[in-house]
Write a protein that holds these residues in place. Structure first.
Motif, PDB file in Angstrom:
ATOM      1  N   ALA A  62      25.685  51.717   8.032  1.00 35.13           N
ATOM      2  CA  ALA A  62      26.241  53.043   8.282  1.00 35.13           C
ATOM      3  C   ALA A  62      25.093  53.949   8.711  1.00 35.13           C
ATOM      4  CB  ALA A  62      26.914  53.593   7.034  1.00 35.13           C
ATOM      5  N   GLY A  63      25.279  54.673   9.793  1.00 45.30           N
ATOM      6  CA  GLY A  63      24.220  55.516  10.330  1.00 45.30           C
ATOM      7  C   GLY A  63      23.459  54.859  11.464  1.00 45.30           C
TER       8      GLY A  63
ATOM      9  N   ALA B 181      22.894  57.901  17.678  1.00 40.13           N
ATOM     10  CA  ALA B 181      23.856  58.453  16.713  1.00 40.13           C
ATOM     11  C   ALA B 181      25.282  58.484  17.262  1.00 40.13           C
ATOM     12  CB  ALA B 181      23.421  59.853  16.289  1.00 40.13           C
TER      13      ALA B 181
ATOM     14  N   TYR C 178      29.746  55.414  10.685  1.00 39.89           N
ATOM     15  CA  TYR C 178      29.420  56.288   9.552  1.00 39.89           C
ATOM     16  C   TYR C 178      30.420  56.082   8.429  1.00 39.89           C
ATOM     17  CZ  TYR C 178      26.424  58.442  12.972  1.00 39.89           C
ATOM     18  OH  TYR C 178      25.458  58.635  13.922  1.00 39.89           O
ATOM     19  N   LEU C 179      30.029  56.474   7.231  1.00 41.73           N
ATOM     20  CA  LEU C 179      30.912  56.345   6.071  1.00 41.73           C
ATOM     21  C   LEU C 179      31.947  57.456   6.005  1.00 41.73           C
ATOM     22  CD1 LEU C 179      28.286  55.256   3.380  1.00 41.73           C
ATOM     23  CD2 LEU C 179      29.902  53.817   4.656  1.00 41.73           C
ATOM     24  N   SER C 180      31.659  58.576   6.658  1.00 40.77           N
ATOM     25  CA  SER C 180      32.595  59.695   6.613  1.00 40.77           C
ATOM     26  C   SER C 180      32.471  60.533   7.884  1.00 40.77           C
ATOM     27  CB  SER C 180      32.317  60.582   5.400  1.00 40.77           C
ATOM     28  OG  SER C 180      31.099  61.291   5.580  1.00 40.77           O
TER      29      SER C 180
ATOM     30  N   ALA D 259      32.019  63.628   7.925  1.00 40.84           N
ATOM     31  CA  ALA D 259      30.951  64.598   7.652  1.00 40.84           C
ATOM     32  C   ALA D 259      29.588  63.995   7.998  1.00 40.84           C
ATOM     33  CB  ALA D 259      30.987  65.038   6.197  1.00 40.84           C
ATOM     34  N   ASP D 260      29.378  62.713   7.670  1.00 41.46           N
ATOM     35  CA  ASP D 260      28.111  62.038   8.016  1.00 41.46           C
ATOM     36  C   ASP D 260      27.947  61.985   9.531  1.00 41.46           C
ATOM     37  OD1 ASP D 260      27.611  61.620   5.329  1.00 41.46           O
ATOM     38  OD2 ASP D 260      28.172  59.487   5.369  1.00 41.46           O
ATOM     39  N   CYS D 261      29.030  61.692  10.214  1.00 37.42           N
ATOM     40  CA  CYS D 261      28.995  61.626  11.673  1.00 37.42           C
ATOM     41  C   CYS D 261      28.660  62.989  12.263  1.00 37.42           C
ATOM     42  CB  CYS D 261      30.340  61.132  12.201  1.00 37.42           C
ATOM     43  SG  CYS D 261      30.423  61.033  13.997  1.00 37.42           S
TER      44      CYS D 261
ATOM     45  N   ALA E  76      27.086  65.447  10.869  1.00 32.78           N
ATOM     46  CA  ALA E  76      25.695  65.792  10.559  1.00 32.78           C
ATOM     47  C   ALA E  76      24.737  65.077  11.505  1.00 32.78           C
ATOM     48  CB  ALA E  76      25.375  65.437   9.107  1.00 32.78           C
ATOM     49  N   ALA E  77      24.999  63.820  11.784  1.00 33.78           N
ATOM     50  CA  ALA E  77      24.135  63.065  12.700  1.00 33.78           C
ATOM     51  C   ALA E  77      24.212  63.637  14.105  1.00 33.78           C
ATOM     52  CB  ALA E  77      24.535  61.592  12.708  1.00 33.78           C
TER      53      ALA E  77
END
Length: 126
Positions: free
Chosen positions: A10-11, A57, A62-64, A66-68, A70-71
């Motif tokens: 993830a990421g 990116a 991503y796991l969420s 929100a993570d996406c 942010a990246a």
């Protein structure tokens, strides 16, 4: 590219060395090196250090959401894969890389000629 993405965390972090990539996909190591170079020039994958790569990116999972987000918010404009000049920048990067390789080849050839001429001058004439 898709095979690298399948190996990513993830990421978008990928831990695999070139020899293992070659073995897994039944291709030569030089082919893996060349492919990774072009993925780097296209800004799709960046080498962080030996055996560790990072997907752009925009391609990573991503796991969420929100993570996406942010990246994506942390990306420089030059890293965006939907930039209108992306293909042009890729072609420019390939040309620069090819020019660097050609210069290295010329330098090696000049060094070989210089060494050969020095060796020839050192032989005793009898």
């Amino acid at each position: 590219m898709l095979k690298l993405r399948a190996l990513s965390e993830a990421g978008g972090r990928i831990e695999i060395d070139q020899a293992d990539l070659a073995k897994r996909h039944d291709i030569s190591r030089p082919a893996v090196t060349a492919a990774l170079r072009h993925l780097d020039l296209a800004q799709l994958v960046k080498k962080q250090r030996n055996g560790v790569y990072q997907l752009n990116a925009m391609l990573a999972g991503y796991l969420s959401p929100a993570d996406c987000a942010a990246a994506m918010d942390g990306m420089a404009a030059a890293e965006l894969l939907n930039a209108p000049d992306l293909v042009e920048r890729y072609h420019d990067a390939v040309k620069v890389y090819q020019d660097q390789l050609a210069e290295k080849r010329r330098t090696r050839e000049q060094q070989k000629k210089h060494i050969a001429s020095r060796r020839g001058a050192m032989h005793a004439v009898g």
